[in-house]
Design a protein around this motif. Sequence first.
Motif, short mmCIF file in Angstrom:
data_model
loop_
_atom_site.label_atom_id
_atom_site.label_comp_id
_atom_site.label_asym_id
_atom_site.label_seq_id
_atom_site.Cartn_x
_atom_site.Cartn_y
_atom_site.Cartn_z
N ASP A 320 -24.61 -21.12 25.15
CA ASP A 320 -24.56 -20.07 26.16
C ASP A 320 -23.73 -18.90 25.64
O ASP A 320 -22.55 -19.05 25.30
CB ASP A 320 -23.95 -20.63 27.45
CG ASP A 320 -24.02 -19.64 28.60
OD1 ASP A 320 -24.62 -18.57 28.42
OD2 ASP A 320 -23.48 -19.94 29.68
N SER A 321 -24.34 -17.71 25.57
CA SER A 321 -23.64 -16.54 25.02
C SER A 321 -22.47 -16.12 25.91
O SER A 321 -21.43 -15.69 25.40
CB SER A 321 -24.63 -15.39 24.85
OG SER A 321 -25.23 -15.05 26.09
N LYS A 322 -22.61 -16.24 27.23
CA LYS A 322 -21.51 -15.87 28.12
C LYS A 322 -20.33 -16.81 27.95
O LYS A 322 -19.17 -16.38 28.01
CB LYS A 322 -21.99 -15.88 29.57
CG LYS A 322 -23.03 -14.80 29.88
CD LYS A 322 -23.45 -14.84 31.34
CE LYS A 322 -24.47 -13.75 31.63
NZ LYS A 322 -24.92 -13.79 33.05
N ARG A 323 -20.62 -18.08 27.73
CA ARG A 323 -19.53 -19.03 27.53
C ARG A 323 -18.83 -18.76 26.20
O ARG A 323 -17.60 -18.91 26.10
CB ARG A 323 -20.07 -20.45 27.59
CG ARG A 323 -18.95 -21.49 27.62
CD ARG A 323 -19.42 -22.84 28.10
NE ARG A 323 -18.29 -23.75 28.34
CZ ARG A 323 -17.60 -23.84 29.46
NH1 ARG A 323 -17.92 -23.06 30.48
NH2 ARG A 323 -16.59 -24.67 29.59
N LYS A 353 -30.58 -26.84 22.06
CA LYS A 353 -29.82 -26.06 23.04
C LYS A 353 -28.88 -27.00 23.77
O LYS A 353 -29.32 -27.96 24.39
CB LYS A 353 -30.77 -25.37 24.02
CG LYS A 353 -31.66 -24.33 23.37
CD LYS A 353 -32.59 -23.68 24.38
CE LYS A 353 -33.49 -22.64 23.70
NZ LYS A 353 -34.44 -22.02 24.66
N ASN A 355 -25.78 -27.64 26.52
CA ASN A 355 -25.09 -27.12 27.70
C ASN A 355 -23.84 -27.92 28.04
O ASN A 355 -23.21 -27.64 29.05
CB ASN A 355 -26.04 -27.14 28.91
CG ASN A 355 -27.24 -26.23 28.71
OD1 ASN A 355 -27.10 -25.12 28.22
ND2 ASN A 355 -28.42 -26.71 29.10
#
Length: 447
Positions: A320-323, A353, A355
Amino acid sequence: MWYCSSCGADFPRWEGRCPACGEWNTLVEEKTSSRPSKNIGPADAGHSEVQKISDIMTSVQERIPLPSKELNRVLGGGLVPGSLVLLGGEPGIGKSTLVLQNILSIKSRKVLYVSGEESATQLKLRADRIGRPGDTCYIVCETSLETLFSHIHNVKPGLLIVDSIQTIASDDLDSAAGSVSQVRECAVRLLRYAKTSNTPVILIGHITKEGSLAGPKVLEHIVDAVLQFEGDSQYMYRILRGIKNRFGSTSEIGIYEMCQRGLREVTNPSEMLMSNNEEDLSGVAIGVTIDGMRPFLIEVQALVSSAAYGTPQRSVTGFDSKRMNMLLAVLEKRVGFKLIQKDVFLNIAGGLKVNDPALDLAVISAILSSNVDMAIPRGICMTGEVGLSGEIRPVTRIEQRLREAQKLGMTTIILPKGNLKGIDLNGLTIRIVEVAKVEEAFRHLFA
């Protein structure tokens, strides 16, 4: 009539927002027929009656084992007689290949494969490429639901495959194949056939550009199990994930590798996802993550370099780019590493991917390793969620993570402090390092 493509409700006129589910711009217009719907398939067995739940007699149904152990795991032990299973995924991901190579190896029952997209010659070429005999498999290319049931009556299969549900249409409806009303009507009739004849049915479904299953949402409510086949077509790994399962857990996953002769099961994904490079390279960290119920070790790669332009680049693959931006802010604010003028590139090896928040510690360790150009010592893995104040938070299923790390030859694991309460450590020889802050983890890695 106007039908909602999200929930399947019908309305006499168009409305911007569906009154039933509240979704916007989901109503589509379809022609309806005044002809009564025919009762296709076997009639319902007897009349319904009210019973006490304690008086209902139950029997343990033996599941139908499939040749693929990974598929059996996701289904909960095999196909349940009379169940309706929906398999969805991206175009070219391997849905038809997965189903075909399984049914070609079934010897104990007749299998009827209904194809609405491919010719019989194409299916035979694929079967030859897979290299399975398929003496009990019958192929028919058909898109009419009524003709399909006549073939079912003649063959009397023990397993039915429909590829795909969006290509099947009923003559009782005037709308085109793949529309909301056609998909719903065909699914309901196939469900009635599965339940009354006790024959398992597997439907292959399309997905939309957003990644959700095409057709009305009621399709997912009708079926007994929904399986999602995920993965990037540019990589060789595929993940089969259970989204809904009335007969088993939805936390199991199956991992496959696309090969020349079809899909090969990956029984130990950790060995496939870690590189065997003998050189100690900076920017590489091993994280212990869990997807579904399966723990595995995964390699996190990071590259930090001076920004060539005014605005630094942030590129992320598989995370996740925001994380990652949040973790970079924690590194700068709580630990004191200035990365505001640095380009940061992050990659999860293998094209997966992830998470799982337990991979946070491995991500920031790989970034810092690349920034200071110091390699993390070989044999060290880590797991832990990073909070905004720089603390390392406990993660779930820590015992499974520990045993997976030890099985793959790791010598040291860094994990959150206090995460071992109530955990049986008997038989574990791996060195355990407990840390409470990000700075403590860095001192153990780069002392």
